[in-house]
Design a protein around this motif. Structure first.
Motif, mmCIF file in Angstrom:
data_model
loop_
_atom_site.group_PDB
_atom_site.id
_atom_site.type_symbol
_atom_site.label_atom_id
_atom_site.label_comp_id
_atom_site.label_asym_id
_atom_site.label_seq_id
_atom_site.Cartn_x
_atom_site.Cartn_y
_atom_site.Cartn_z
ATOM 1 N N VAL A 1 0.835 -1.206 0.000
ATOM 2 C CA VAL A 1 0.000 0.000 0.000
ATOM 3 C C VAL A 1 0.867 1.252 0.000
ATOM 4 O O VAL A 1 0.582 2.236 -0.706
ATOM 5 N N SER A 2 1.950 1.237 0.779
ATOM 6 C CA SER A 2 2.854 2.400 0.818
ATOM 7 C C SER A 2 3.480 2.641 -0.549
ATOM 8 O O SER A 2 3.542 3.787 -1.031
ATOM 9 N N HIS A 3 3.949 1.557 -1.186
ATOM 10 C CA HIS A 3 4.535 1.706 -2.521
ATOM 11 C C HIS A 3 3.489 2.171 -3.528
ATOM 12 O O HIS A 3 3.779 3.017 -4.394
ATOM 13 N N LEU A 4 2.276 1.616 -3.434
ATOM 14 C CA LEU A 4 1.217 2.010 -4.363
ATOM 15 C C LEU A 4 0.874 3.483 -4.195
ATOM 16 O O LEU A 4 0.693 4.211 -5.185
ATOM 17 N N ASN A 5 0.788 3.947 -2.959
ATOM 18 C CA ASN A 5 0.478 5.359 -2.716
ATOM 19 C C ASN A 5 1.561 6.270 -3.275
ATOM 20 O O ASN A 5 1.274 7.339 -3.829
ATOM 21 N N ALA A 6 2.829 5.836 -3.122
ATOM 22 C CA ALA A 6 3.930 6.645 -3.666
ATOM 23 C C ALA A 6 3.846 6.706 -5.189
ATOM 24 O O ALA A 6 4.014 7.782 -5.800
ATOM 25 N N ASP A 7 3.574 5.539 -5.812
ATOM 26 C CA ASP A 7 3.424 5.527 -7.273
ATOM 27 C C ASP A 7 2.251 6.390 -7.709
ATOM 28 O O ASP A 7 2.342 7.156 -8.678
ATOM 29 N N MET A 8 1.158 6.272 -6.991
ATOM 30 C CA MET A 8 -0.037 7.025 -7.375
ATOM 31 C C MET A 8 0.149 8.521 -7.158
ATOM 32 O O MET A 8 -0.348 9.337 -7.951
ATOM 33 N N ASP A 9 0.868 8.912 -6.125
ATOM 34 C CA ASP A 9 1.107 10.337 -5.885
ATOM 35 C C ASP A 9 1.869 10.956 -7.048
ATOM 36 O O ASP A 9 1.549 12.062 -7.516
ATOM 37 N N ALA A 10 2.914 10.225 -7.501
ATOM 38 C CA ALA A 10 3.718 10.749 -8.606
ATOM 39 C C ALA A 10 2.887 10.853 -9.882
ATOM 40 O O ALA A 10 2.905 11.873 -10.581
ATOM 41 N N ARG A 11 2.143 9.788 -10.183
ATOM 42 C CA ARG A 11 1.350 9.787 -11.414
ATOM 43 C C ARG A 11 0.124 10.688 -11.298
ATOM 44 O O ARG A 11 -0.329 11.264 -12.281
ATOM 45 N N ARG A 12 -0.420 10.805 -10.095
ATOM 46 C CA ARG A 12 -1.571 11.685 -9.906
ATOM 47 C C ARG A 12 -1.184 13.135 -10.166
ATOM 48 O O ARG A 12 -1.958 13.905 -10.742
ATOM 49 N N HIS A 13 0.028 13.509 -9.752
ATOM 50 C CA HIS A 13 0.505 14.871 -10.004
ATOM 51 C C HIS A 13 0.614 15.119 -11.507
ATOM 52 O O HIS A 13 0.187 16.180 -12.005
ATOM 53 N N GLU A 14 1.156 14.141 -12.237
ATOM 54 C CA GLU A 14 1.275 14.300 -13.685
ATOM 55 C C GLU A 14 -0.102 14.376 -14.334
ATOM 56 O O GLU A 14 -0.357 15.225 -15.198
ATOM 57 N N LEU A 15 -1.003 13.478 -13.905
ATOM 58 C CA LEU A 15 -2.340 13.476 -14.490
ATOM 59 C C LEU A 15 -3.112 14.747 -14.146
ATOM 60 O O LEU A 15 -3.841 15.284 -14.990
ATOM 61 N N ASP A 16 -2.957 15.227 -12.909
ATOM 62 C CA ASP A 16 -3.632 16.474 -12.535
ATOM 63 C C ASP A 16 -3.169 17.625 -13.415
ATOM 64 O O ASP A 16 -3.964 18.476 -13.830
ATOM 65 N N HIS A 17 -1.861 17.643 -13.693
ATOM 66 C CA HIS A 17 -1.319 18.688 -14.564
ATOM 67 C C HIS A 17 -1.886 18.557 -15.981
ATOM 68 O O HIS A 17 -2.291 19.558 -16.605
ATOM 69 N N LEU A 18 -1.941 17.305 -16.483
ATOM 70 C CA LEU A 18 -2.491 17.088 -17.823
ATOM 71 C C LEU A 18 -3.975 17.442 -17.874
ATOM 72 O O LEU A 18 -4.440 18.073 -18.821
#
Length: 660
Positions: free
Chosen positions: A348-365
């Motif tokens: 879960v910790s790794h998934l949250n870290a991955d999602m945070d990084a990709r969520r930032h990119e997707l939010d920007h897009l």
């Protein structure tokens, strides 16, 4: 002979047979090289073209001005033109990145006019090329500006067709961008599934694969016996990640204590032994009552009563043993539950870290895409109003319904085509600088495909229509063909006042060019349709802003009398010198050579050539022409020593690049 690739001549020598086939190899050269107007600079034109590009893009360059790229057929005019335009676009993009401190303009539009397709009405073809350049510009406001000018200056029916075409184009683009926004929103909603199941190399994926053995054992111990335990593990991680952080972890741990195989059995054992411990404790505390109760059955129970009395301490021992077993079963249950959930928590910790990084990119897009959709929606609404207004004007003029739509409002056979085209070009120039491009560069190519009189007539038609300061005209011309007569040459040089001679500007000769053509296929330069091999230009500074050196201004004033007897020739001399001075440190001999070139005096040019002909580079220059001798004294005074033949030849070589 053993070597079949050689023959014996009548003289007894052996010579190679050039027609003999050779084994195919990657190191062989290209059998045929295409004649393309793009590619790397093997002729050394970039140094001279850079000054022209900076002149075109410079903020303080006063327009309008015209540039002629001169050379015979096949001399590289189209190559130089495309190279120059690529440099201008690079400076434009660099200026946008640097900001207001850049000396170059950041809003430049480049329009191309093919002379071979400008039959009948060249001004109409010119307006069409500028219109298309504005409509295809990345800036949506420029496309809208083109349509507005069309609507206000052209025939109402043509304006209505153009406005409708633009509206349809905007709506198609808006639909496509809305679909893109919908897809981005869907990707964001499915982010966890995407990271878990579709993204290889993510943190969660790497952790699961590197610890697959231990994860597999723990899951199987809890009853997960399916073949794909990795997918099961990711499912568990997803389920925990979807709950609030603390609540999800606690509920997962509690669930792991009783819901899986082996855990319920341990809890049942703990409950059973807890009940036994309670029974043993109860029996020990109520021993006298038990004895009285047993005595009521008669003397036959005396041995039992005696045994209980002697071993009453065993009840405490059994109670303690049961209590310890209860604790042991509970502890084992907790340990197994912790071993089960610990990799899930890590996942879960790794998934949250991955999602945070990709969520930032997707939010920007998503943010950018939303802004783009909103802008396009506003543009489409505004264009719909313009199209409606254009339709009303066309209806008022009696435009018939169902008229055929065309891509451009500039139709060749229109009765008012020339007037419409000129009105459109003038309308752009009259628009405020905040809305229109800061500079519009019109490149005219393929004049070689047009008969010489027609080519000259085309230039004479086009250049007056581009007489506003916003326009820069560049034409690639064979001066010997188009200006074959003295009268035609005079007309041509008057139209194109900043000449650039491709043949004279070549600084490397043809050696590097030939080597590139003969190079092996693996190392031959790859010619592409972009600015391949174009060196990066510095948009933060311009060589044209280099300050005048001591004595430079006074020398130009002296040589201006040599350059010509009219203000136009003097102006051309000064403008060309500002351009050429960046290419040489020996500015005084260069100024003299350029003044002679600008004079147009054949006797002066011949006297200049005679002064250096047949002499060593370190020899002193001397002329047998009085005006040249007087000018040479002024040059030597500024030069602080006599002018050498080598310096003079260098200046003449640079100056020759700025002649027709």
């Amino acid at each position: 002979m053993n070597d079949s690739s050689q023959i014996q001549t009548l003289t007894g020598r052996t010579e190679p047979v050039f027609g003999s086939p050779a084994p195919a190899s990657e190191e062989q050269g290209i059998p045929h090289s295409a004649d393309k107007p793009h590619g790397s600079d093997a002729l050394g034109l970039d140094n001279a073209l850079t000054g022209l590009a900076e002149l075109i893009a410079h903020k303080r360059a006063e327009g309008p001005f015209t540039i002629g790229i001169f050379g015979g057929s096949g001399s590289g005019k189209s190559f130089a033109l495309n190279r120059l335009l690529a440099m201008v676009e690079q400076l434009r993009d660099g200026a946008a990145a640097v900001g207001a401190s850049s000396p170059f303009l950041s809003r430049i539009t480049v329009a191309r006019l093919d002379a071979a397709r400008a039959d009948g009405n060249p001004v109409n073809a010119l307006a069409a090329s500028v219109y298309d350049a504005l409509r295809t510009s990345p800036a949506a406001d420029q496309a809208g500006l083109a349509d507005e000018i069309v609507a206000s200056s052209l025939d109402p029916r043509a304006a209505a067709r153009a406005a409708t075409e633009r509206l349809m184009e905007l709506r198609r683009k808006l639909d496509a961008e809305r679909q893109g926004l919908h897809e981005l929103s869907g990707r964001r909603a499915r982010l966890a599934e995407t990271v878990l199941y579709q993204t290889s190399g993510s943190r969660i994926d790497s952790y699961a694969r590197s610890n697959r053995g231990s994860i597999d054992n723990r899951l199987r111990a809890f009853g997960f016996d399916n073949n794909d335990t990795l997918a099961t593990y990711k499912d568990l991680v997803r389920d925990v990640a979807e709950r609030p952080s603390i609540v999800g972890r606690i509920s997962t741990f509690v669930h792991a204590m009783w819901a899986f195989r082996g855990q319920t059995k341990l809890l049942v054992y703990a409950v059973v032994f807890y009940l036994l411990a309670w029974a043993f404790n109860y029996a020990q505390l109520n021993l006298p009552a038990w004895e009285g109760w047993l005595r009521g059955f008669g003397d036959s129970w005396l041995p039992v009563i005696t045994f209980v009395q002697k071993n009453a301490s065993w009840l405490g021992t059994l109670r303690s043993l049961c209590n310890w077993l209860v604790l042991a079963f509970l502890a084992l249950n907790v340990v197994r539950a912790f071993r089960f959930v610990s990799p899930i928590y890590r996942g879960v910790s790794h998934l949250n870290a991955d999602m945070d990084a990709r969520r930032h990119e997707l939010d920007h897009l998503v943010s950018n895409q939303t802004r783009l959709v909103n802008d396009l929606s506003s543009d489409a609404d505004a264009q719909a109003r313009r199209a409606e207004e254009a339709e009303r004007r066309a209806a008022a003029q009696g435009a018939r319904a169902g008229a055929v739509q065309v891509a451009s409002p500039f139709v060749k056979n229109g009765a008012s085509a020339d007037a419409d085209a000129r009105a459109f070009l003038a309308g752009i120039a009259a628009t405020s600088e905040e809305r229109r491009p800061q500079r519009i560069v019109v490149a005219i190519d393929n004049l070689d495909a047009v008969p010489a009189p027609q080519a000259l007539a085309l230039l004479e038609e086009v250049t007056p229509a581009l007489s506003h300061p916003v326009y820069v005209t560049i034409a690639s011309v064979d001066a010997d063909a188009v200006g074959a007569t003295p009268e035609a040459r005079s007309r041509l040089t008057k139209l194109l006042q900043t000449p650039f001679n491709v043949a004279n500007a070549i600084s490397r000769g043809y050696g590097t060019f030939v080597k590139g053509l003969l190079a092996p296929a693996s190392s031959a330069p790859q010619l592409t349709v972009d600015s391949s091999g174009l060196r990066a230009l510095d948009a933060a500074a311009s060589v044209l802003d280099t300050p005048m050196r001591p004595g430079e201004a006074s020398l130009l004033e002296t040589l201006s009398t040599l350059a010509g007897r009219s203000p136009r020739r003097v102006l051309q001399f000064i403008n060309l010198y500002k351009l050429a001075r960046t290419r040489s440190t020996a500015f005084a001999p260069l100024a003299l050579a350029l003044a002679v070139e600008c004079s147009g005096d054949a006797q002066l040019k011949q006297a200049l050539l005679n002064g250096v002909a047949g002499k060593a580079d370190d020899a002193e220059v001397a002329f047998d022409n009085a005006p040249l001798t007087s000018a040479l004294k002024a040059v030597a005074l500024i030069n602080r020593h006599a002018v050498s033949v080598g310096q003079m030849r260098e200046g003449m070589a640079i100056a020759s690049a700025y002649t027709a």
